[in-house]
Scaffold this motif. Structure first.
Motif, PDB file in Angstrom:
ATOM      1  N   LEU A  11       0.827  -1.204   0.000  1.00  0.00           N
ATOM      2  CA  LEU A  11       0.000   0.000   0.000  1.00  0.00           C
ATOM      3  C   LEU A  11       0.864   1.258   0.000  1.00  0.00           C
ATOM      4  O   LEU A  11       0.569   2.213  -0.730  1.00  0.00           O
ATOM      5  N   GLU A  15       1.015   4.145  -3.018  1.00  0.00           N
ATOM      6  CA  GLU A  15       0.781   5.566  -2.757  1.00  0.00           C
ATOM      7  C   GLU A  15       2.007   6.413  -3.103  1.00  0.00           C
ATOM      8  O   GLU A  15       1.882   7.427  -3.792  1.00  0.00           O
ATOM      9  N   THR A  21      -4.450   6.940  -4.904  1.00  0.00           N
ATOM     10  CA  THR A  21      -5.182   7.477  -3.760  1.00  0.00           C
ATOM     11  C   THR A  21      -6.552   6.840  -3.608  1.00  0.00           C
ATOM     12  O   THR A  21      -7.127   6.875  -2.523  1.00  0.00           O
ATOM     13  N   HIS A  22      -7.092   6.285  -4.671  1.00  0.00           N
ATOM     14  CA  HIS A  22      -8.418   5.679  -4.617  1.00  0.00           C
ATOM     15  C   HIS A  22      -8.341   4.287  -3.996  1.00  0.00           C
ATOM     16  O   HIS A  22      -7.462   3.483  -4.341  1.00  0.00           O
ATOM     17  N   GLN A  23      -9.279   4.014  -3.119  1.00  0.00           N
ATOM     18  CA  GLN A  23      -9.292   2.733  -2.407  1.00  0.00           C
ATOM     19  C   GLN A  23      -9.299   1.545  -3.374  1.00  0.00           C
ATOM     20  O   GLN A  23      -8.599   0.561  -3.147  1.00  0.00           O
ATOM     21  N   GLU A  24     -10.072   1.635  -4.445  1.00  0.00           N
ATOM     22  CA  GLU A  24     -10.157   0.539  -5.415  1.00  0.00           C
ATOM     23  C   GLU A  24      -8.781   0.221  -6.012  1.00  0.00           C
ATOM     24  O   GLU A  24      -8.418  -0.941  -6.168  1.00  0.00           O
ATOM     25  N   ASP A  25      -8.011   1.246  -6.330  1.00  0.00           N
ATOM     26  CA  ASP A  25      -6.682   1.047  -6.898  1.00  0.00           C
ATOM     27  C   ASP A  25      -5.714   0.478  -5.863  1.00  0.00           C
ATOM     28  O   ASP A  25      -4.907  -0.396  -6.167  1.00  0.00           O
ATOM     29  N   LEU A  26      -5.786   0.991  -4.633  1.00  0.00           N
ATOM     30  CA  LEU A  26      -4.904   0.505  -3.571  1.00  0.00           C
ATOM     31  C   LEU A  26      -5.174  -0.966  -3.262  1.00  0.00           C
ATOM     32  O   LEU A  26      -4.238  -1.762  -3.122  1.00  0.00           O
ATOM     33  N   VAL A  27      -6.442  -1.321  -3.171  1.00  0.00           N
ATOM     34  CA  VAL A  27      -6.801  -2.717  -2.891  1.00  0.00           C
ATOM     35  C   VAL A  27      -6.346  -3.620  -4.031  1.00  0.00           C
ATOM     36  O   VAL A  27      -5.782  -4.699  -3.798  1.00  0.00           O
TER      37      VAL A  27
END
Length: 72
Positions: A11, A15, A21-27
Motif C-alpha cells: 500500500l 501511494e 489514492t483511490h481505495q479501489e486502486d490501492l486494494v
C-alpha cells in the motif's frame, strides 16, 4: 514475513511510487502484490501499464485487468 506487513508495504509503494489514492486502486495493487509476488510491478507488462497511467491518468484497478487477461 507476516501478511499484514507485506500488505502495508504494498500500500505504501502504491501511494508513494505511483500516486494511487483511490481505495479501489490501492486494494487492487495490494491484491496483485500478494497473489503475483511483492515485486510484480517490476514485470515489463506492469511497468508499461504503470507508466501509461502516470502519463495519461486512469484507474489502475480497471487497467490491470487487461494486463492480467493477456497473461492467461
Amino acid at each position: 514475513m507476516a501478511a499484514g506487513m507485506k500488505i502495508d508495504r504494498l500500500l505504501s509503494r502504491a501511494e508513494e511510487r505511483y500516486g494511487f489514492t483511490h481505495q479501489e486502486d490501492l486494494v487492487a495493487f495490494a491484491t496483485h502484490g500478494m497473489s503475483l509476488g511483492e515485486h510484480f510491478d517490476e514485470n515489463p507488462s506492469f511497468v508499461r501499464l504503470l507508466e501509461r497511467l502516470k502519463a495519461e491518468g486512469g484507474n489502475y484497478a480497471d487497467a490491470a485487468t487487461s494486463v492480467l487477461g493477456k497473461a492467461r
